[in-house]
Structures are given as structure tokens and as C-alpha cells.
Motif scaffolding. Structure first.
Motif, short mmCIF file in Angstrom:
data_model
loop_
_atom_site.label_atom_id
_atom_site.label_comp_id
_atom_site.label_asym_id
_atom_site.label_seq_id
_atom_site.Cartn_x
_atom_site.Cartn_y
_atom_site.Cartn_z
N TYR A 83 0.87 -1.18 0.07
CA TYR A 83 0.05 0.05 -0.07
C TYR A 83 1.04 1.24 0.06
O TYR A 83 1.40 1.31 1.11
CB TYR A 83 -1.01 -0.01 1.32
N THR B 203 -6.21 -8.10 3.07
CA THR B 203 -5.67 -7.83 2.09
C THR B 203 -5.51 -9.01 1.46
O THR B 203 -5.74 -9.20 0.11
CB THR B 203 -4.29 -7.22 2.20
N TYR C 194 -8.66 -10.06 -0.31
CA TYR C 194 -9.01 -9.34 -1.33
C TYR C 194 -8.18 -9.59 -2.53
O TYR C 194 -8.64 -9.62 -3.56
CB TYR C 194 -8.82 -7.66 -1.01
N SER D 282 -9.60 -12.68 -4.06
CA SER D 282 -10.98 -12.52 -4.78
C SER D 282 -10.73 -11.70 -6.02
O SER D 282 -11.73 -11.18 -6.73
CB SER D 282 -12.17 -12.02 -3.90
N LEU E 110 -9.92 -8.51 -5.86
CA LEU E 110 -10.15 -6.88 -5.63
C LEU E 110 -8.86 -6.04 -5.85
O LEU E 110 -9.06 -4.97 -5.77
CB LEU E 110 -11.01 -7.12 -4.45
N LEU E 111 -7.89 -6.78 -5.24
CA LEU E 111 -6.33 -6.15 -5.44
C LEU E 111 -5.45 -6.91 -6.24
O LEU E 111 -5.96 -8.15 -6.25
CB LEU E 111 -6.06 -6.03 -4.03
N PHE E 112 -4.62 -6.15 -6.96
CA PHE E 112 -3.58 -6.61 -7.77
C PHE E 112 -2.43 -6.60 -7.12
O PHE E 112 -1.81 -5.73 -6.46
CB PHE E 112 -3.66 -5.87 -9.16
N ARG F 263 -7.59 -11.47 -13.09
CA ARG F 263 -8.36 -11.31 -14.28
C ARG F 263 -9.94 -11.25 -13.91
O ARG F 263 -10.58 -10.89 -14.57
CB ARG F 263 -8.25 -12.22 -15.25
N ARG F 264 -10.00 -11.60 -12.66
CA ARG F 264 -11.56 -11.32 -12.32
C ARG F 264 -12.64 -12.00 -13.35
O ARG F 264 -13.61 -11.38 -13.62
CB ARG F 264 -11.81 -10.07 -11.95
N SER F 265 -12.35 -13.26 -13.80
CA SER F 265 -13.19 -13.68 -14.89
C SER F 265 -14.58 -14.26 -14.14
O SER F 265 -14.57 -14.68 -13.10
CB SER F 265 -12.26 -14.97 -15.59
N ILE G 93 -17.25 -13.95 -1.27
CA ILE G 93 -16.49 -13.13 -0.26
C ILE G 93 -17.69 -12.44 0.69
O ILE G 93 -18.41 -11.77 0.23
CB ILE G 93 -15.40 -12.45 -0.73
N PRO H 292 -17.18 -9.87 3.39
CA PRO H 292 -16.34 -8.72 3.86
C PRO H 292 -16.64 -8.62 5.28
O PRO H 292 -17.93 -8.86 5.84
CB PRO H 292 -16.49 -7.53 3.05
#
Lengths: 279, 247
Positions: A11, A42, A45, A48, A50-52, A67-69, A78, A80
Motif C-alpha cells: 500500500y 488484504t 481481497y 478474490s 479485488l486487489l492486484f 483477471r476476475r473472470s 467473499i 467482507p
């Protein structure tokens, strides 16, 4: 099921993970533990999509999660720590969201809701945070996704609901499913999880199954002045001191004390690891 | 499974997104009849029409499209949106459909009193060249979508600031360029008034109206799809759009 390879994540200038490697197998309920800021949320995320990651990869059943296919997302859910539910009836929410999950089971949903003493004909706008969480957890379990990630799922639940939570999660567990629960409330998930992963110092500090832990360590309360020799970790307790020891052939198995194990790992990671190196 | 675009999944996303946005759309849609009634109390010709047009334009070509991602205020809202099992393209086009196509239809509907043959000569759109009018409206609605996509809840304020700066720039340039243009003998573009003719012909007017609508919707749709494609092919923009940092 999920393979995390050489993961690096920051971060800004704050490094959260440095070369993290971790695997989550199917058919297990994982307890993901760590201090505040260790990167538990983190990691969920990142898993799932949500973060790269800055470097490395998160692979879920052959899908690169960055890629969040849709096919990967349809097999993942998820929960949260904080979430928003739209102001509509739960039935409408189910009608809008369930078609995205091919394995969704209305029967499972009704059974889970019944376990929490709820029904589907409620308006989400009129629910308290705890009730929303119960409804959302029920929906998450009913989606029957192969990977279920839960971040502090018992926060905001009342005392009876916490035990009910353990019951519904255990009932919905199957051999081809992986559930990862990130939590600080270790007592809430005791007897539920069968594998513990502890994060700290941008690394994976500890990664063992409950049976392995019980095979190699013992947890006991000792009176003051009666500490056993070769204790790996000691902390004050109401009786005197709580102790983690390396289990020998003569020792009988003791129930796992997750809180004590967590403190032991943080205080003396190397000694705990050595206890597993050779029995 | 087609991971890029699937019609069935797209329709599910549209339903899902509309269910979350319908109150906002309804509020915006309900705002127009009010201005319509106010305009009706005067006359649908004269000064009321440009006001009617301006109100519809601001509401449906600026304010609503600029709110395309305004509901993604917090990490929690982003999580539920981003983990919905649909492709980024399906999610984006579903938003485009709700926050751009629907407002465009509302805009055309709202302008309908101004699209009567009697109003042709008095209406701001029809006193200007058709292509220029459609082009400007198209550009503005696309700018609103772009600002709303990139800046989410700050999309509308930033768009208004951008438009104000643009307007000031145009005024400054036009004043300074007036002397030059006055000396040039420009042939004005053919306006709708001339195109339709001075005689009011209802059939012909209706045909022209259909052309306006078709030109507007088709061209805008093509441009928006192109815009979305460009945005998705740029990694940095894609990250900004999809709000990958949920912390």
C-alpha cells in the motif's frame, strides 16, 4: 484449490507481503490469523481479485484471480467484514443475485436461515447489522461456491448466533469446498477450523493443520512454579501460567488453544517451527 | 463459459444494477414533468422551449450520466460490485445502458414538446445545424459518462468545472476571433428550418424527427462502445475505473 506464489503487495510505501507462498486445499476450513495490519483482509481481497499483486500471482482452480473472470467469480464468494445490502426484501435480493451462482441452493439457504431463526420474507433495510450479517452469511453458504472467504464473520453476532454460525458452516462444508475465515475472535471458530495459517512480518509465519498441531504441541495451564521443562512459550493465566510445550511420546493429546498458539507463534516463531521439524 | 460477454449474464447484470438504481432514475425522471408543466403554463414556443431543452439536457445528458459510478463511494460497495460474477465489460455496459441510454431516451422524451413541427423555428436545436447539435449533445453526454466513470461521485462537480472552463475558453476565443471571422465569408450550414422547409408538413417533420433520434442514439451508442473499449484497453485507466484499491 488456491495457490499463492511469490506474492508481493504494497500500500504505497508500506509493504504488506513480501514473497508470500501459500496453498489452500479443498475440503478444509482455514483459520487465517494475524495481528492488526498483518494483511489478513488484504490477502482475502487479493484472492478474490479485488486487489492486484505487485508481483507474484493468486491462482484459483487455474484462474488468475487478477483477471476476475466470471467463471472464477461464480465459484467464489467473499463475506467482507463490512458490507452493504440494498434496501429491498431478502427474497428480491435472492432473486437478483442467486442466478449468478450456478450451484445456489434454496434448500440450503432456508436451512441456514432457519438455524439463525430467520426467514427470507424480511426487508433488508429494517435489519440490524448483526441480522444483516446472518442473512448474508446464509446467502454466501447457499451459493455453494468452491471457495468461500469470510472476513471477521462473527463480528456483530450475538452469543447464540456465534455457536449457530459454527453449526451452519460445519453443516454446509463439503469435500470439494474450501472455507477461509479471517478472524481475531478465535474462540468463535474453535472446533470449526481444521487448518491454521498465521500471517506476520509480511510473511506466512505458521501453516499447519489442527491434527498436526495437536500431534506436535501440548497446551496446558500450570500453577505458579510448576512450569514444565522445555516449554516453548509461557504466558500468565488465571491459574498461574498457560504453557505451550513440545509433545513427547509420553504426553497425551490436549485440546488446541488457538489463542495460546497464536501468541506463541508471534513471540517465538522459530521455536514453534522447530517443534514440528522432528517429533 | 464465455468470459468476455454473455447476453444472458449481461441481462442479469442489467436487472441487478437497475434494481439498485431505479430510485435514483425515478427521481430524475420525476423531475422533468415538473419543468414540463412549468413550460406548459407559458407557451411551448418562445422562451419556454430553450429552458425546457436546457433543463432536460442538464438533467439527462449531464447529471444522470455523470452518476454512472457515483454509488461506489466506499470499499464495501466496490466489493459487492466487483465480485459479482460477470465480466468487466458486462458490468460497464450495463451501467452504460442504465446511466446513458436510458437518460438519453428520457432526454428525447422530455424534448418531445419541442420536437413538434410548430416549434421548429423557435427551438434552439433546430435553429442550429443538425449534425453540430447532435455532435455537441453526444460529446457532452459522453464527457459526463467519462467523468462519472473516472471520478465516480466527484464526476458531476468536476464535469461542471470542466464545462465552465470550456465555456470561458470558448467565449474568450470567440471574442478574440470575431474580427477574423467577420472578415471571412462563411457559408452557414443548412439548418433544420431550411432543411425541413418553411411550410409545416407533419409527415416530413415526423420523418426528420425519426432521423434525429436515430442519428443520436446510433452514433452515440457506437461512440460509447468505442470509448469503453479504449478505456478497458488502457491498464491505468482500467484500474482507476474499477477501483481496485478497496482499502
Amino acid at each position: 484449490m488456491v495457490t499463492i506464489s511469490n506474492l508481493q503487495f504494497n500500500y504505497g510505501s508500506h509493504e504488506v507481503f513480501s514473497n508470500l507462498n501459500l496453498t489452500f486445499d479443498e475440503g478444509k476450513i482455514y483459520g487465517l490469523l494475524g495481528m492488526n495490519g498483518a494483511g489478513k483482509s488484504t490477502l482475502l481481497y487479493l484472492m478474490s481479485g479485488l486487489l492486484f499483486a505487485k508481483q507474484g500471482s493468486v491462482d484459483f482452480n487455474g484462474h488468475n484471480m487478477s483477471r476476475r473472470s466470471p467463471s472464477a467469480l461464480a465459484d467464489l464468494f467473499i463475506v467482507p467484514e463490512e458490507f452493504d445490502l440494498p434496501a429491498m426484501t431478502f427474497e428480491r435480493y435472492i432473486k437478483l443475485n442467486a442466478p449468478f451462482y450456478p450451484n445456489f441452493s434454496r434448500e440450503t439457504l432456508d436451512r441456514c436461515l432457519q438455524g439463525f431463526g430467520m426467514t427470507a420474507d424480511m426487508n433488508l433495510a429494517h435489519l440490524s447489522m448483526g441480522q444483516k450479517k446472518k442473512a448474508f452469511v446464509c446467502f454466501a453458504l447457499a451459493c455453494n461456491t468452491r471457495l468461500l472467504l469470510m472476513d471477521e464473520p462473527t463480528n456483530g453476532l450475538d452469543i447464540p448466533s456465534k455457536s449457530q454460525f459454527r453449526k451452519v458452516v460445519a453443516e454446509c462444508m463439503t469435500d470439494n469446498r474450501t472455507i477461509i475465515i479471517s478472524t481475531h475472535q478465535v474462540r468463535d471458530v474453535e472446533n470449526l477450523i481444521d487448518h491454521i495459517a498465521i500471517l506476520g512480518n509480511q510473511q506466512l509465519l505458521f501453516d499447519m493443520s489442527v491434527s498436526q498441531i495437536c500431534d506436535h504441541l501440548t497446551f496446558a495451564d500450570c500453577k505458579l512454579g510448576q512450569q514444565p521443562e522445555g516449554a516453548i512459550y509461557t504466558q500468565p493465566s488465571a491459574l498461574g501460567s498457560a504453557v505451550v510445550c513440545k509433545r513427547t511420546a509420553a504426553d497425551s493429546e490436549t485440546p488446541l488453544d488457538i489463542e495460546l498458539l497464536f501468541n506463541a507463534v508471534l513471540a517465538n516463531t522459530e521455536s514453534v517451527k522447530q517443534a514440528f521439524a522432528a517429533k | 463459459m464465455n468470459n468476455w460477454f454473455n447476453i444472458k449474464r449481461f441481462w442479469l447484470v442489467v436487472q441487478h444494477e437497475f434494481a439498485n438504481a431505479w430510485i435514483e432514475i425515478a427521481i430524475f425522471a420525476a423531475m422533468f414533468p415538473l419543468s414540463y408543466i412549468i413550460a406548459q403554463t407559458n407557451s411551448l414556443t418562445g422562451k419556454a422551449l430553450p429552458l425546457l431543452f436546457a433543463a432536460a439536457f442538464i438533467l439527462y445528458q449531464w447529471a444522470l450520466p455523470a452518476r454512472v459510478f457515483a454509488n461506489m463511494k466506499s470499499g464495501t460497495q466496490c466489493i459487492s460490485y466487483l465480485t459479482l460474477p460477470a465480466s468487466n465489460a458486462e458490468k460497464f455496459y450495463a451501467r452504460l445502458l442504465i446511466y446513458w441510454l436510458l437518460p438519453t431516451l428520457l432526454f428525447l422524451l422530455s424534448c418531445s414538446p419541442a420536437l413538434t413541427p410548430e416549434a421548429y423555428r423557435s427551438h434552439v436545436v433546430y435553429n442550429t445545424d443538425l449534425v453540430i447539435s447532435v455532435g455537441v449533445i453526444l460529446m457532452q453526454s459522453n464527457a459526463a459518462v467519462l467523468f462519472g466513470t473516472l471520478f465516480r461521485r466527484f464526476g458531476l462537480p468536476l464535469l461542471l468545472l470542466f464545462e465552465a472552463l470550456l465555456l470561458v475558453s470558448v467565449i474568450v476565443i470567440s471574442i478574440s476571433a470575431r474580427d477574423i471571422t467577420d472578415n471571412l465569408n462563411f457559408e452557414p450550414a443548412v439548418s433544420i428550418v431550411e432543411y425541413v422547409g418553411t411550410e409545416v408538413d407533419n409527415d416530413l417533420s415526423f420523418a426528420r424527427l425519426k432521423q434525429v433520434v436515430a442519428a443520436f442514439v446510433c452514433t452515440s451508442a457506437v461512440v460509447n462502445i468505442g470509448l469503453a473499449r479504449i478505456l478497458f484497453s488502457r491498464k491505468r485507466l482500467r484500474r482507476a475505473m474499477l477501483n481496485t484499491n478497496v482499502e
